[in-house]
Write an enzyme that holds these catalytic residues in place. Structure first.
Site: not given
Length: 458
Positions: A323, A316, A310, A180
């Site tokens: 992805e 970043k 970014s 969970h």
């Protein structure tokens, strides 16, 4: 654009002067300006393989003379080698039988073969003993079976091997498990990665099983499954020739009526591709969570830095491979829905969404093959474990108290866990205060590495 006049049974038509195809292909180009996307080259090459096998079979059966057979064979080999891919422009969203694509291949091969100094016609010679209604279903099975054998399965084997290598190397690393998305009992990283490996291994087994049905061909059924205009022994000869061409064990299906009227094997394969897409999504999302941070997330691993993350935030770096994998998986799941709908479109003796099935199957195989390779090479093989980030939370994990259930009972263990969590203290310190167990016993019972072995702590 300069043009020439071509003729078919419906009359005359202008065709680009340099095109190797004829009037029927041009009619399809004119009729179906839908997506701008032709069928995959792999599918066209599979149709050319069928034409090659048919020419050889017709010659062996005494229906096609040696010179014409040799000319068609030479032309087909050139198409299979990808030399003329630009001459197959018919849109995916065409007539549901794929007749336009079958005739496109027939016309191109007839043009190329005629350059050998012998008259070759698309219908009478290249299409001899065949119908679009058995050629296109056969090409769906053939192209998919080749792609599974040469692309998908090797990519999955590579992914599994990459996971197994990292699992073995990380067998000493113990981390907090999560259910969970919440802290749970500890496990080793080789156990976690072993779950991924098992998922991929079972996917390979499912693809191997589906491949057996793909290798049963429609060729020989001709128009409606009766085999009209196909000579005796033609189906068997074509299947044998295609087996020799590809190294696959191809045979005529036991019912041509089933092969023409349904696409059950293609739907099965698409479903297995959807299943593997779920495996990919699971692995990709696990990697993303484990990599999250690097400071405010889990920060358990550090994926390879591949590109700036970014356009405005310097420094970043994002988990681009997972992805990409997740997006490819989502696409495959969507393509499977379309194949499922197409599989329901078998009206009496013919399924009439064959080009869609062909395009989606081959697209999904390509997406999952390339994604598996990228995950293996650019994510699994290269991530670094941040063991310092794993050890602190592991020591403070209140769920370790589960190991004391059999000694002090669930309710007493729950009270210890609550107190440890609220105070932010290691569970062993609180347990020592709240029970009559000595430190040595607690160290033995609460050792995270020991707890990963299962069983009742002793």
């Amino acid at each position: 654009m300069s043009t020439r006049i071509e003729r078919d049974s419906m009359g005359e038509l202008e065709v680009p002067a340099e095109a190797l195809y004829g009037a029927q292909t041009q009619r399809a180009v004119n009729n179906f300006p839908v997506s701008g996307t032709p069928l995959p080259a792999a599918f066209i090459h599979a149709v050319a393989r069928i034409k090659l096998a048919a020419a050889r079979s017709n010659q062996a059966l005494g229906l096609l003379d040696e010179q014409r057979a040799a000319a068609i064979e030479k032309a087909a080999m050139a198409v299979i080698d990808g030399q003329y891919d630009e001459h197959f422009p018919v849109d995916v969203f065409q007539t549901g039988s794929g007749t336009s694509t079958n005739m496109n291949v027939n016309e191109v091969l007839a043009t190329l073969a005629s350059r050998e100094g012998v008259e070759i016609t698309p219908n009478d010679h290249v299409n001899m003993g065949q119908s679009s209604n058995d050629v296109i279903p056969t090409a769906i099975h053939l192209s998919a079976a080749i792609a599974v054998h040469t692309q998908l399965r090797p990519a999955l084997v590579q992914l599994k091997e990459a996971i197994d290598r990292r699992a073995e190397a990380l067998s000493h690393v113990v981390k907090t498990g999560r259910t969970h998305l919440m802290d749970a009992m500890p496990l080793r990283m080789d156990q976690e990665l072993g779950g991924w490996s098992s998922q991929v291994g079972q996917a390979i087994e499912r693809f191997d099983s589906a491949q057996q049905r793909l290798c049963r061909l429609a060729q020989g059924g001709t128009a409606v499954g009766t085999g009209i205009n196909a000579p005796e022994g033609f189906a068997e000869r074509v299947a044998e020739d295609l087996s020799q061409q590809t190294g696959l064990s191809l045979v005529p299906n036991d019912s041509f009526f089933a092969s023409l009227g349904s696409q059950d094997a293609a739907v099965e394969l698409s479903g297995q591709l959807r299943g593997f897409a779920c495996v990919v999504m699971k692995i990709a999302n696990d990697l993303r969570w484990m990599n999250s941070g690097p400071l405010a997330g889990l920060g358990e691993i550090e994926l390879e830095a591949l590109q700036p993350g970014s356009s405005i935030m310097p420094g970043k770096v994002n988990p681009v491979i997972p992805e990409s994998a997740a997006q490819a998986a989502a696409q495959v799941i969507g393509l499977d829905t379309a194949v499922t709908v197409a599989g329901q479109s078998g009206n009496f003796q013919l399924n009439v969404m064959l080009p869609l099935v062909a395009a989606n199957l081959l697209t999904s195989i390509t997406l999952m093959s390339n994604t598996a390779t990228l995950l293996a090479e650019r994510a699994i093989a290269t991530f670094k474990v941040r063991e310092d980030n794993l050890q602190g939370p592991l020591a403070r994990n209140p769920i370790l108290v589960t190991a004391l259930n059999s000694v002090i009972g669930y309710n007493a263990a729950a009270a210890i866990a609550k107190k440890a969590y609220q105070a932010g203290r290691p569970i062993i310190d609180v347990a020592e205060e709240e029970t009559d167990l000595d430190r040595a016993t607690l160290e033995r019972l609460l050792d995270p590495a020991v707890l990963t072995r299962g069983g009742i702590p002793q």
